[in-house]
Structures are given as structure tokens and as C-alpha cells.
Design a protein around this motif. Structure first.
Motif, PDB file in Angstrom:
ATOM      1  N   GLN A 257     131.150 -15.015 -42.251  1.00 46.08           N
ATOM      2  CA  GLN A 257     131.741 -13.957 -41.420  1.00 46.08           C
ATOM      3  C   GLN A 257     130.992 -13.794 -40.105  1.00 46.08           C
ATOM      4  O   GLN A 257     131.591 -13.454 -39.085  1.00 46.08           O
ATOM      5  N   GLN A 261     132.863 -14.307 -36.326  1.00 40.61           N
ATOM      6  CA  GLN A 261     132.824 -13.375 -35.193  1.00 40.61           C
ATOM      7  C   GLN A 261     132.588 -14.118 -33.883  1.00 40.61           C
ATOM      8  O   GLN A 261     133.122 -13.738 -32.832  1.00 40.61           O
ATOM      9  N   PRO A 265     136.222 -14.359 -30.970  1.00 41.05           N
ATOM     10  CA  PRO A 265     135.790 -13.088 -30.356  1.00 41.05           C
ATOM     11  C   PRO A 265     136.939 -12.123 -30.076  1.00 41.05           C
ATOM     12  O   PRO A 265     136.700 -10.925 -29.907  1.00 41.05           O
ATOM     13  N   TYR A 269     135.646  -7.404 -34.762  1.00 38.61           N
ATOM     14  CA  TYR A 269     134.585  -7.898 -35.634  1.00 38.61           C
ATOM     15  C   TYR A 269     134.562  -7.185 -36.985  1.00 38.61           C
ATOM     16  O   TYR A 269     134.080  -7.723 -37.989  1.00 38.61           O
ATOM     17  N   GLN A 270     135.109  -5.944 -37.041  1.00 36.88           N
ATOM     18  CA  GLN A 270     135.120  -5.207 -38.299  1.00 36.88           C
ATOM     19  C   GLN A 270     135.908  -5.946 -39.376  1.00 36.88           C
ATOM     20  O   GLN A 270     135.600  -5.837 -40.562  1.00 36.88           O
ATOM     21  N   PHE A 272     135.983  -9.181 -39.841  1.00 34.03           N
ATOM     22  CA  PHE A 272     135.127 -10.207 -40.427  1.00 34.03           C
ATOM     23  C   PHE A 272     133.991  -9.603 -41.241  1.00 34.03           C
ATOM     24  O   PHE A 272     133.586 -10.162 -42.261  1.00 34.03           O
ATOM     25  N   VAL A 273     133.476  -8.452 -40.803  1.00 38.38           N
ATOM     26  CA  VAL A 273     132.377  -7.806 -41.529  1.00 38.38           C
ATOM     27  C   VAL A 273     132.801  -7.437 -42.945  1.00 38.38           C
ATOM     28  O   VAL A 273     132.023  -7.546 -43.898  1.00 38.38           O
TER      29      VAL A 273
END
Length: 311
Positions: A257, A261, A265, A269-270, A272-273
Motif C-alpha cells: 500500500q 500511494q 498519486p 491515499y486513505q 491505500f492505507v
């Protein structure tokens, strides 16, 4: 592409170690019949202790030992309430999550959080030419000492749990405590020791985050790893090597993850987190009905022998 895969695997191993320490300790506790959902709080408290003491002493080893002692202390608190006093194990564990989070945040702001500090940390072990071996070098020989200690611990538990009298006694305490008690084993003493050991290992996991991975302390930095460690115990079937592999699987998902990111881009990103946690949750749902844990897990025990003596 080969370099990307090698880097991903090497990063996955590093990211799995903090969870592996906590999960291996939790596995021993659950084998003895006690669940500790407070790993998150223990790891966070120990992460702060390791950072603070390492800064004060100038030694990551002293910081590590302090973190282990912090884990032992909170593990003993959980054992006292859940085993000696017979409190609900889930409630006691959740109280530790709140306690550990509060102590770490408050302590951090009173000490090293007041000004920027440089935290001593464990450096990569120098294996000489072995580190330059293609593929295997970065994956196997590119880590600090705590990574190898965690892997060695998994193999040690793999040997001890089914082959030694202590390991068999712990398993008996979690499978059939009444029969173990009738055979002369001190069930609650075994459980107490197992929970304290689990606290120490959670302390190691918290210390690794600071001293072996991030090299800094941030409030809330454990970020659910304590709960993931409990899930990895289930994924691994309460088997040391299975637990280690489950932790490495989560580590790989976490490493992936981070790279996603960078590669995408434009995607928030949340998204992938949350990916590793979604994978962990989905796997837990899949394995929950297929995994059979210790028969007496979560059940308090009171020995009948003392009542027989009184009569």
C-alpha cells in the motif's frame, strides 16, 4: 521489476516484525486460555517507553529492556484482573488499550515531546559479502538484529510448545484446565506467566516500531497493529510458524500500500492505507469458521483443590 519485487518483500519483512512479536506472545497466552485484546495499548505504551529511555540513556538496548519491562507491567495488570480476580478478559483488555494510549500520550508530552530529539536505534547487521548476494541479500541479510530475534523466537516456540513439559502444561491449561488441575498443575500460575510473557513480547513489538523501523515516536503510531496481531494468531492456527507467516502476509500488504500511494498519486491515499486492514478483516472472516482455538480460551478457572483441602 525484479528490484521492485525484492524491495517489496524486504520491506514486508520489516513491517511484519512488530506484529510478529505481539502475535507470538499472544499465541502463548491464548494457548494457556487467556485472550489479551489490550495488545494495542501495551505496544503503544512500550513504544513511548523505549523512545524515552533510549534518548535518556543513549542506548537502544536499554530502551528495549525498558519497553519489555513496561510490557511485563501492563501484562501483569491484565493477568491480575482477568485471572486472579476473574474479571472479563475482553473488558480488562479494552481497559489496557485506553490506559496504554493515555499513558503514552501524556508521558510523551511531558518528556521527549517538548522538543525535537534524535532517538538511538538499531542499525542493519553487517553480514559482509552475504548482503550482496543477488535477491537473497536484501531480503535475508538486510535487517537489524531485532528482525532475526523475532524469527528465531518463532522457531523456538515451534520447538518448545509441543515438545517440552512447560509447553504441554500451557496447552493443557488452555484446553482442559480442570484435568490439568487434577493432574497437579497450577493452572492459574501457568496462565499468569503466559500473559506476562505475552505482555513482554508486545513490549518488544512496540519497541521495534520505534527503535527498529520508524526511529521516532508519534502518538497513536501503533495504528491497529495490536488488533492485527490477534487476527494473525487466528490466521496462523495458533501455530508459531503459521502466526509468523500470517504476520509477514500483513507486512507485505502494508508494504504494497505504501508503494501504491507513490505509483498512483491521483488516488486518495486513505484508500491505500486501509487496504491491509481490509485484507486482514476479509481473511479473518474467511478463517474464523475454519479455525479451532483452545477449548477453554476466555474462560476463567478456579481450582477445586483448595476447597477440598478446606474440607
Amino acid at each position: 521489476m525484479e528490484l521492485i519485487i525484492i524491495g517489496l518483500i524486504a520491506a514486508g519483512v520489516r513491517l511484519s516484525i512488530s506484529i510478529a512479536y505481539a502475535a507470538l506472545g499472544e499465541m502463548v497466552g491464548q494457548r494457556a486460555g487467556v485472550m489479551n485484546v489490550g495488545l494495542e495499548g501495551i505496544m503503544l505504551f512500550s513504544a513511548f517507553i523505549s523512545a524515552w529511555i533510549a534518548v535518556v540513556s543513549g542506548s537502544p538496548w536499554i530502551g528495549l529492556m525498558a519497553a519489555v519491562l513496561g510490557g511485563v507491567l501492563l501484562g501483569a495488570v491484565h493477568a491480575l484482573f482477568s485471572i486472579t480476580l476473574g474479571a472479563n478478559q475482553i473488558v480488562s483488555g479494552l481497559a489496557l488499550v485506553v490506559l496504554g494510549g493515555g499513558l503514552s500520550g501524556f508521558g510523551y508530552r511531558l518528556t521527549i515531546g517538548a522538543s525535537p530529539v534524535s532517538i538511538p536505534y538499531f542499525h542493519q547487521v553487517d553480514f559482509g559479502p552475504l548482503s550482496d548476494i543477488p535477491i537473497l541479500g536484501p531480503i535475508v541479510f538486510g535487517h537489524n538484529i531485532l528482525v532475526y530475534i523475532a524469527i528465531a523466537l518463532a522457531f523456538l516456540l515451534y520447538y518448545l510448545m509441543p515438545r517440552t513439559s512447560l509447553g504441554l502444561a500451557l496447552r493443557a491449561a488452555g484446553e482442559n484446565p480442570a484435568a490439568a488441575d487434577a493432574a497437579g498443575l497450577r493452572v492459574n500460575a501457568l496462565r499468569f506467566g503466559a500473559v506476562v510473557f505475552g505482555g513482554a513480547m508486545a513490549g518488544m513489538g512496540g519497541a521495534f516500531l520505534v527503535l527498529g523501523q520508524v526511529h521516532a515516536f508519534v502518538e497513536g503510531m501503533v495504528a491497529g497493529r495490536g488488533f492485527i496481531a490477534i487476527a494473525c494468531v487466528v490466521f496462523g492456527g495458533w501455530h508459531p510458524l503459521g502466526v509468523l507467516l500470517a504476520c509477514m502476509g500483513f507486512g507485505l500488504a502494508d508494504a504494497l500500500q505504501i508503494r501504491l500511494q507513490i505509483w498512483y498519486p491521483s488516488v486518495p491515499y486513505q484508500f491505500f492505507v486501509m487496504f491491509p486492514y481490509v485484507v486482514a478483516l476479509g481473511t479473518l472472516v474467511f478463517f474464523a469458521s475454519r479455525s479451532i482455538g483452545p477449548a477453554a480460551l476466555g474462560e476463567p478457572f478456579r481450582s477445586l483443590r483448595r476447597y477440598v483441602k478446606l474440607r
